[in-house]
Design a protein around this motif. Sequence first.
Motif, PDB file in Angstrom:
ATOM      1  N   TYR A 227       0.829  -1.209   0.000  1.00 58.76           N
ATOM      2  CA  TYR A 227       0.000   0.000   0.000  1.00 58.76           C
ATOM      3  C   TYR A 227       0.865   1.262   0.000  1.00 58.76           C
ATOM      4  N   VAL A 228       1.782   1.321   0.957  1.00 56.25           N
ATOM      5  CA  VAL A 228       2.603   2.537   1.133  1.00 56.25           C
ATOM      6  C   VAL A 228       3.489   2.783  -0.088  1.00 56.25           C
ATOM      7  N   ARG A 229       4.010   1.696  -0.677  1.00 58.67           N
ATOM      8  CA  ARG A 229       4.917   1.856  -1.819  1.00 58.67           C
ATOM      9  C   ARG A 229       4.167   1.848  -3.163  1.00 58.67           C
ATOM     10  N   GLU A 230       2.840   1.878  -3.087  1.00 52.69           N
ATOM     11  CA  GLU A 230       1.967   2.036  -4.265  1.00 52.69           C
ATOM     12  C   GLU A 230       2.236   0.991  -5.351  1.00 52.69           C
ATOM     13  N   VAL A 231       2.469  -0.254  -4.915  1.00 53.63           N
ATOM     14  CA  VAL A 231       2.647  -1.343  -5.882  1.00 53.63           C
ATOM     15  C   VAL A 231       1.302  -1.645  -6.550  1.00 53.63           C
ATOM     16  N   TYR A 232       0.212  -1.475  -5.782  1.00 50.54           N
ATOM     17  CA  TYR A 232      -1.144  -1.659  -6.312  1.00 50.54           C
ATOM     18  C   TYR A 232      -1.955  -0.395  -6.043  1.00 50.54           C
ATOM     19  N   PRO A 233      -3.029  -0.167  -6.809  1.00 51.30           N
ATOM     20  CA  PRO A 233      -3.840   1.048  -6.603  1.00 51.30           C
ATOM     21  C   PRO A 233      -4.447   1.064  -5.193  1.00 51.30           C
ATOM     22  N   SER A 234      -4.515   2.251  -4.614  1.00 51.38           N
ATOM     23  CA  SER A 234      -5.022   2.367  -3.235  1.00 51.38           C
ATOM     24  C   SER A 234      -6.475   1.908  -3.121  1.00 51.38           C
ATOM     25  N   GLY A 235      -7.201   1.903  -4.256  1.00 49.78           N
ATOM     26  CA  GLY A 235      -8.608   1.491  -4.252  1.00 49.78           C
ATOM     27  C   GLY A 235      -8.838   0.037  -3.857  1.00 49.78           C
ATOM     28  N   ILE A 236      -7.818  -0.816  -3.973  1.00 52.64           N
ATOM     29  CA  ILE A 236      -8.030  -2.236  -3.608  1.00 52.64           C
ATOM     30  C   ILE A 236      -7.754  -2.480  -2.115  1.00 52.64           C
ATOM     31  N   PHE A 237      -7.406  -1.404  -1.389  1.00 54.58           N
ATOM     32  CA  PHE A 237      -7.108  -1.561   0.041  1.00 54.58           C
ATOM     33  C   PHE A 237      -8.239  -0.994   0.896  1.00 54.58           C
ATOM     34  N   GLN A 238      -8.402  -1.587   2.062  1.00 51.66           N
ATOM     35  CA  GLN A 238      -9.403  -1.133   3.020  1.00 51.66           C
ATOM     36  C   GLN A 238      -8.736  -0.895   4.357  1.00 51.66           C
ATOM     37  N   LYS A 239      -9.211   0.135   5.051  1.00 55.23           N
ATOM     38  CA  LYS A 239      -8.620   0.419   6.359  1.00 55.23           C
ATOM     39  C   LYS A 239      -9.164  -0.576   7.394  1.00 55.23           C
ATOM     40  N   ARG A 240      -8.245  -1.181   8.154  1.00 54.48           N
ATOM     41  CA  ARG A 240      -8.621  -2.083   9.257  1.00 54.48           C
ATOM     42  C   ARG A 240      -7.840  -1.647  10.499  1.00 54.48           C
ATOM     43  N   LYS A 241      -8.061  -2.378  11.578  1.00 55.57           N
ATOM     44  CA  LYS A 241      -7.299  -2.085  12.796  1.00 55.57           C
ATOM     45  C   LYS A 241      -6.545  -3.336  13.217  1.00 55.57           C
ATOM     46  N   LYS A 242      -5.261  -3.168  13.491  1.00 55.64           N
ATOM     47  CA  LYS A 242      -4.443  -4.300  13.957  1.00 55.64           C
ATOM     48  C   LYS A 242      -3.392  -3.749  14.905  1.00 55.64           C
ATOM     49  N   TYR A 243      -3.117  -4.456  15.979  1.00 53.40           N
ATOM     50  CA  TYR A 243      -2.172  -3.976  17.005  1.00 53.40           C
ATOM     51  C   TYR A 243      -2.572  -2.578  17.491  1.00 53.40           C
ATOM     52  N   ASN A 244      -3.867  -2.325  17.445  1.00 52.72           N
ATOM     53  CA  ASN A 244      -4.399  -1.042  17.912  1.00 52.72           C
ATOM     54  C   ASN A 244      -4.001   0.153  17.059  1.00 52.72           C
ATOM     55  N   VAL A 245      -3.595  -0.082  15.836  1.00 53.97           N
ATOM     56  CA  VAL A 245      -3.311   1.029  14.916  1.00 53.97           C
ATOM     57  C   VAL A 245      -4.037   0.773  13.594  1.00 53.97           C
ATOM     58  N   PRO A 246      -4.382   1.834  12.858  1.00 55.49           N
ATOM     59  CA  PRO A 246      -5.025   1.625  11.552  1.00 55.49           C
ATOM     60  C   PRO A 246      -4.024   1.066  10.548  1.00 55.49           C
ATOM     61  N   VAL A 247      -4.438   0.046   9.809  1.00 55.69           N
ATOM     62  CA  VAL A 247      -3.586  -0.535   8.760  1.00 55.69           C
ATOM     63  C   VAL A 247      -4.407  -0.635   7.479  1.00 55.69           C
ATOM     64  N   GLN A 248      -3.729  -0.771   6.356  1.00 58.00           N
ATOM     65  CA  GLN A 248      -4.410  -0.919   5.069  1.00 58.00           C
ATOM     66  C   GLN A 248      -4.221  -2.348   4.593  1.00 58.00           C
ATOM     67  N   MET A 249      -5.343  -3.033   4.343  1.00 55.61           N
ATOM     68  CA  MET A 249      -5.286  -4.430   3.906  1.00 55.61           C
ATOM     69  C   MET A 249      -5.964  -4.564   2.547  1.00 55.61           C
ATOM     70  N   SER A 250      -5.369  -5.347   1.669  1.00 55.45           N
ATOM     71  CA  SER A 250      -5.931  -5.542   0.324  1.00 55.45           C
ATOM     72  C   SER A 250      -7.240  -6.324   0.389  1.00 55.45           C
ATOM     73  N   CYS A 251      -8.152  -6.005  -0.543  1.00 55.70           N
ATOM     74  CA  CYS A 251      -9.422  -6.767  -0.668  1.00 55.70           C
ATOM     75  C   CYS A 251      -9.376  -7.617  -1.923  1.00 55.70           C
ATOM     76  N   HIS A 252      -8.213  -7.736  -2.557  1.00 55.93           N
ATOM     77  CA  HIS A 252      -8.116  -8.464  -3.822  1.00 55.93           C
ATOM     78  C   HIS A 252      -7.885  -9.947  -3.535  1.00 55.93           C
ATOM     79  N   PRO A 253      -8.844 -10.831  -3.884  1.00 57.15           N
ATOM     80  CA  PRO A 253      -8.758 -12.247  -3.469  1.00 57.15           C
ATOM     81  C   PRO A 253      -7.484 -12.948  -3.925  1.00 57.15           C
ATOM     82  N   GLU A 254      -7.056 -12.735  -5.181  1.00 57.06           N
ATOM     83  CA  GLU A 254      -5.872 -13.457  -5.684  1.00 57.06           C
ATOM     84  C   GLU A 254      -4.600 -13.000  -4.987  1.00 57.06           C
ATOM     85  N   LEU A 255      -4.487 -11.698  -4.789  1.00 58.88           N
ATOM     86  CA  LEU A 255      -3.315 -11.158  -4.095  1.00 58.88           C
ATOM     87  C   LEU A 255      -3.277 -11.679  -2.659  1.00 58.88           C
TER      88      LEU A 255
END
Length: 209
Positions: free
Chosen positions: A31-59
């Motif tokens: 996400y941070v290094r923009e390898v994939y478009p930001s649109g395929i990521f969703q904000k979640r929470k992990k270790y009590n901080v916001p993280v961006q996780m992909s929603c793309h099934p194959e990836l």
Amino acid sequence: ATLTRQDLNFGQVVADILCEFLEVAIHMILYVREVYPSGIFQKRKKYNVPVQMSCHPELNRYIQDTLHCVKPLIEKNEAEKVVVVIMDKEHHPVERFVFEISQPPLLCISSDTLLSHVEQLLRAVILKISVCDAVLDNNPPGCTFTVLVHTREAATRNMEKVQVIKDFPWIVADEQEVHMEEPKLIPLKTMTSDILKMQLYVEEKAKKT
């Protein structure tokens, strides 16, 4: 109490924690290094901080399968490094995120406090990844990525036994994916706990374009 790695099958606990962390870390790097478009990521929470996780099934499946294969190596303390390699269109590495991991032979455990302490440390690593673009140059468009695992000597001889997923075999890394001329070394974070030591740094190609 001081326990050996075999007690409580502690290698398994460490492998679970580490693979869960690496999954989040890989998503964040992509996400941070923009390898994939930001649109395929969703904000979640992990270790009590916001993280961006992909929603793309194959990836997501690729990342999960990779870590499923890494897990037995971590359990046996046979993985030295897990490396996320970002490559340009010609498949030359432009960045390598290196997670150098080691586990102590003896473990001093009081599980609850230990796990919350480890979680704190992992949170700090994730936060460092989330702002790493401030110290890295932009990557060229059209990048892809792969995950490499550096094993200790004994593990390499037994790799056939560690083929966890039949259709997802380990193969020796292509020299082109490994070699980077005179990379800049950028340390991001070191964490030390009773069950795990980890150092994260980036090797960055001097001229990316």
